[in-house]
Design a protein around this motif. Structure first.
Motif, PDB file in Angstrom:
ATOM      1  N   SER A   1       0.848  -1.208   0.000  1.00 55.64           N
ATOM      2  CA  SER A   1       0.000   0.000   0.000  1.00 55.64           C
ATOM      3  C   SER A   1       0.874   1.244   0.000  1.00 55.64           C
ATOM      4  O   SER A   1       0.601   2.212  -0.721  1.00 55.64           O
ATOM      5  N   PHE A   2       1.931   1.190   0.831  1.00 54.62           N
ATOM      6  CA  PHE A   2       2.803   2.366   0.893  1.00 54.62           C
ATOM      7  C   PHE A   2       3.462   2.606  -0.468  1.00 54.62           C
ATOM      8  O   PHE A   2       3.448   3.732  -0.992  1.00 54.62           O
ATOM      9  N   ALA A   3       4.022   1.536  -1.041  1.00 52.20           N
ATOM     10  CA  ALA A   3       4.744   1.672  -2.318  1.00 52.20           C
ATOM     11  C   ALA A   3       3.812   2.161  -3.424  1.00 52.20           C
ATOM     12  O   ALA A   3       4.189   3.030  -4.231  1.00 52.20           O
ATOM     13  N   LYS A   4       2.604   1.632  -3.461  1.00 48.55           N
ATOM     14  CA  LYS A   4       1.652   2.037  -4.508  1.00 48.55           C
ATOM     15  C   LYS A   4       1.301   3.521  -4.362  1.00 48.55           C
ATOM     16  O   LYS A   4       1.265   4.259  -5.354  1.00 48.55           O
ATOM     17  N   SER A   5       1.045   3.955  -3.132  1.00 45.25           N
ATOM     18  CA  SER A   5       0.693   5.365  -2.916  1.00 45.25           C
ATOM     19  C   SER A   5       1.850   6.266  -3.325  1.00 45.25           C
ATOM     20  O   SER A   5       1.657   7.317  -3.949  1.00 45.25           O
ATOM     21  N   PHE A   6       3.051   5.848  -2.977  1.00 46.06           N
ATOM     22  CA  PHE A   6       4.244   6.629  -3.284  1.00 46.06           C
ATOM     23  C   PHE A   6       4.416   6.752  -4.805  1.00 46.06           C
ATOM     24  O   PHE A   6       4.673   7.833  -5.339  1.00 46.06           O
ATOM     25  N   SER A   7       4.229   5.621  -5.474  1.00 46.94           N
ATOM     26  CA  SER A   7       4.381   5.591  -6.936  1.00 46.94           C
ATOM     27  C   SER A   7       3.316   6.471  -7.604  1.00 46.94           C
ATOM     28  O   SER A   7       3.605   7.241  -8.528  1.00 46.94           O
ATOM     29  N   MET A   8       2.095   6.383  -7.087  1.00 43.99           N
ATOM     30  CA  MET A   8       0.982   7.155  -7.665  1.00 43.99           C
ATOM     31  C   MET A   8       1.178   8.650  -7.408  1.00 43.99           C
ATOM     32  O   MET A   8       1.062   9.469  -8.309  1.00 43.99           O
ATOM     33  N   GLY A   9       1.530   8.974  -6.155  1.00 48.09           N
ATOM     34  CA  GLY A   9       1.693  10.381  -5.772  1.00 48.09           C
ATOM     35  C   GLY A   9       2.786  11.075  -6.560  1.00 48.09           C
ATOM     36  O   GLY A   9       2.651  12.240  -6.941  1.00 48.09           O
ATOM     37  N   LEU A  10       3.872  10.374  -6.807  1.00 47.58           N
ATOM     38  CA  LEU A  10       5.011  11.006  -7.490  1.00 47.58           C
ATOM     39  C   LEU A  10       5.056  10.685  -8.988  1.00 47.58           C
ATOM     40  O   LEU A  10       5.963  11.122  -9.691  1.00 47.58           O
ATOM     41  N   GLU A  11       4.096   9.874  -9.413  1.00 44.90           N
ATOM     42  CA  GLU A  11       4.023   9.459 -10.820  1.00 44.90           C
ATOM     43  C   GLU A  11       5.344   8.855 -11.285  1.00 44.90           C
ATOM     44  O   GLU A  11       5.928   9.251 -12.300  1.00 44.90           O
ATOM     45  N   ILE A  12       5.812   7.879 -10.486  1.00 45.57           N
ATOM     46  CA  ILE A  12       7.043   7.154 -10.860  1.00 45.57           C
ATOM     47  C   ILE A  12       6.721   5.660 -10.949  1.00 45.57           C
ATOM     48  O   ILE A  12       5.757   5.196 -10.330  1.00 45.57           O
ATOM     49  N   PRO A  13       7.536   4.894 -11.709  1.00 48.75           N
ATOM     50  CA  PRO A  13       7.223   3.475 -11.886  1.00 48.75           C
ATOM     51  C   PRO A  13       7.240   2.665 -10.594  1.00 48.75           C
ATOM     52  O   PRO A  13       7.965   2.977  -9.645  1.00 48.75           O
ATOM     53  N   LEU A  14       6.431   1.606 -10.625  1.00 48.20           N
ATOM     54  CA  LEU A  14       6.308   0.671  -9.503  1.00 48.20           C
ATOM     55  C   LEU A  14       6.969  -0.646  -9.917  1.00 48.20           C
ATOM     56  O   LEU A  14       6.744  -1.139 -11.025  1.00 48.20           O
ATOM     57  N   LEU A  15       7.794  -1.211  -9.007  1.00 46.28           N
ATOM     58  CA  LEU A  15       8.515  -2.450  -9.321  1.00 46.28           C
ATOM     59  C   LEU A  15       8.221  -3.472  -8.224  1.00 46.28           C
ATOM     60  O   LEU A  15       8.363  -3.146  -7.044  1.00 46.28           O
ATOM     61  N   THR A  16       7.823  -4.692  -8.589  1.00 47.73           N
ATOM     62  CA  THR A  16       7.545  -5.705  -7.563  1.00 47.73           C
ATOM     63  C   THR A  16       8.673  -6.722  -7.514  1.00 47.73           C
ATOM     64  O   THR A  16       9.287  -7.045  -8.527  1.00 47.73           O
ATOM     65  N   VAL A  17       8.913  -7.228  -6.318  1.00 52.51           N
ATOM     66  CA  VAL A  17      10.075  -8.093  -6.116  1.00 52.51           C
ATOM     67  C   VAL A  17       9.708  -9.370  -5.354  1.00 52.51           C
ATOM     68  O   VAL A  17       8.930  -9.342  -4.409  1.00 52.51           O
ATOM     69  N   ASN A  18      10.316 -10.480  -5.795  1.00 50.21           N
ATOM     70  CA  ASN A  18      10.219 -11.753  -5.073  1.00 50.21           C
ATOM     71  C   ASN A  18      11.292 -11.734  -3.975  1.00 50.21           C
ATOM     72  O   ASN A  18      12.477 -11.503  -4.244  1.00 50.21           O
TER      73      ASN A  18
END
Ligand code: KG4
Ligand code: ZN
Length: 345
Positions: free
Chosen positions: A95-112
């Motif tokens: 949730s934090f990462a998604k909000s951060f990505s959305m707020g700053l309009e920067i790419p989101l990267l998911t990791v195993n």
């Protein structure tokens, strides 16, 4: 010169809140907030873990920015652990990462998470060798959640050759430690009390498991039965033999792991071994692998520096960086997963 990407990495799969900022392969900050509340419960309580991540995440992010001396507008992408792990804990980081990505309009990267433990060796100066392992290599991932031997062909091409059929090595250590009277996590306590102990004083049975799989529940039961039996005869048995018991446990664990690694080398013909995960912080395991490599020059063994063994945000950031460099971005619709899924992209 091309600008090096600045990545924010967020790790929240279990009980540690890890936030790191890296520039290229250099770590600018790596903040970890440990949750001490689980100590008295003998293991991580999922509900408490997620609540504490919720409280700690903003604190960790603030500290990471202060210590890296960068502003949020300098971040090129945000990377976070999608799984495997405790679902409530993962959701907080997601949730934090998604909000951060959305707020700053920067790419989101998911990791195993497991992949990240392995790729932590590609952070600059992350291992005792001070070099990056060349592909292909075999990785021995030993943590609280996993015990696996993985063939690593490339950053995103990994194949599991062996895995535990029951407990992970960290789980077994933590449970045995509890019997000895230690708080969670017990692995570091066993290491602490093993100092000056005689590691040949007690012997415990080694599991017989075909192929490259592991099993630690038998070992755990063997140690437990041994302690119960001894305590019946002498209630002070643990007190009088603590360092010898701890040293003996560590020695057997290190031998089990090394034997499996040697077997996987015979199967694959690959002599490059990369240790990863929290249990690889253990002194006896590190010493066993290092002295083996000294005697057998064909082997090349990579041991992570201690701060990159247990869960941390830097390993999530570096794995995110490799995705970023390949333009592999994720959408805001991704959902965390608790069980192991895949290493592929
Ligand atoms: O990788 P990690 O931080 O979390 C998971 O992904 O599970 O590993 C945590 C595990 C725990 O079982 C802990 O007892 C063990 O790593 N551990 C150690 C040491 N430091 C952490 N085990 C033995 N010796 C240590 N020094
Ligand atoms: Zn981990």
């Amino acid at each position: 010169m091309k600008k090096k990407p600045v990545i924010l990495g967020i790790e929240s799969s279990c009980d540690d809140t890890g936030v790191s900022i890296i520039r290229g392969r250099d770590v600018l900050s790596n903040i970890i907030i440990h949750q001490k509340i689980h100590k008295k419960y003998g293991g991580v309580v999922p509900e408490l873990a997620s609540r504490l991540h919720d409280i700690n995440i903003t604190k960790a992010v603030k500290k990471a920015f202060l210590s890296a001396r960068v502003t949020r507008y300098q971040i090129d992408a945000v990377s976070f652990t999608l799984g495997p792990g405790l679902i409530g804990s993962l959701l907080v980081g997601a949730s934090f990462a998604k909000s951060f990505s959305m707020g700053l309009e920067i790419p989101l990267l998911t990791v195993n998470h497991i992949q990240a433990h392995i790729l932590s060796h590609f952070i600059r100066n992350a291992n005792v060798n001070n070099s990056y392992p060349k592909f292909p290599f075999l990785s021995l991932v030993i943590s609280g959640g996993h015990t696996q031997i993985i063939k690593v062909n490339d950053f995103f091409q990994m194949e599991i050759l062996g895995t535990t059929l029951d407990d992970s090595v960290g789980e077994a250590l933590d449970k045995v430690a509890r019997m000895l009277g230690f708080y969670y996590p017990g692995g570091p306590m066993i290491e602490f009390f093993s100092k000056n102990g005689n590691n040949k004083k007690f012997t415990f049975s080694k599991p017989i498991v075909n192929g490259l799989n592991f099993s630690f529940s038998g070992f755990k039961n063997d140690v437990s039965q041994f302690i119960i039996k001894k305590l019946k005869k002498n209630t002070l048995f643990i007190k009088h033999n603590l360092s010898d018991i701890c040293a003996s446990i560590q020695k057997i664990i290190a031998e089990i792991l090394l034997e499996k690694v040697k077997k996987s080398v015979i199967y694959t013909g690959i002599y490059r071994i990369v240790l990863a995960g929290g249990v690889s912080a253990n002194y006896e395991i590190r010493k066993t692998f290092m002295s083996f490599a000294e005697k057998h020059k064909k082997y090349e063994i990579f041991i992570p520096n201690k701060n990159f063994t247990t869960d941390n945000g830097a390993m999530i950031a570096i794995t995110g960086l490799f995705k970023y460099e390949r333009n592999i971005f994720d959408s805001l619709h991704v959902t965390p997963y608790s069980k192991f899924k895949t290493f592929s992209l």
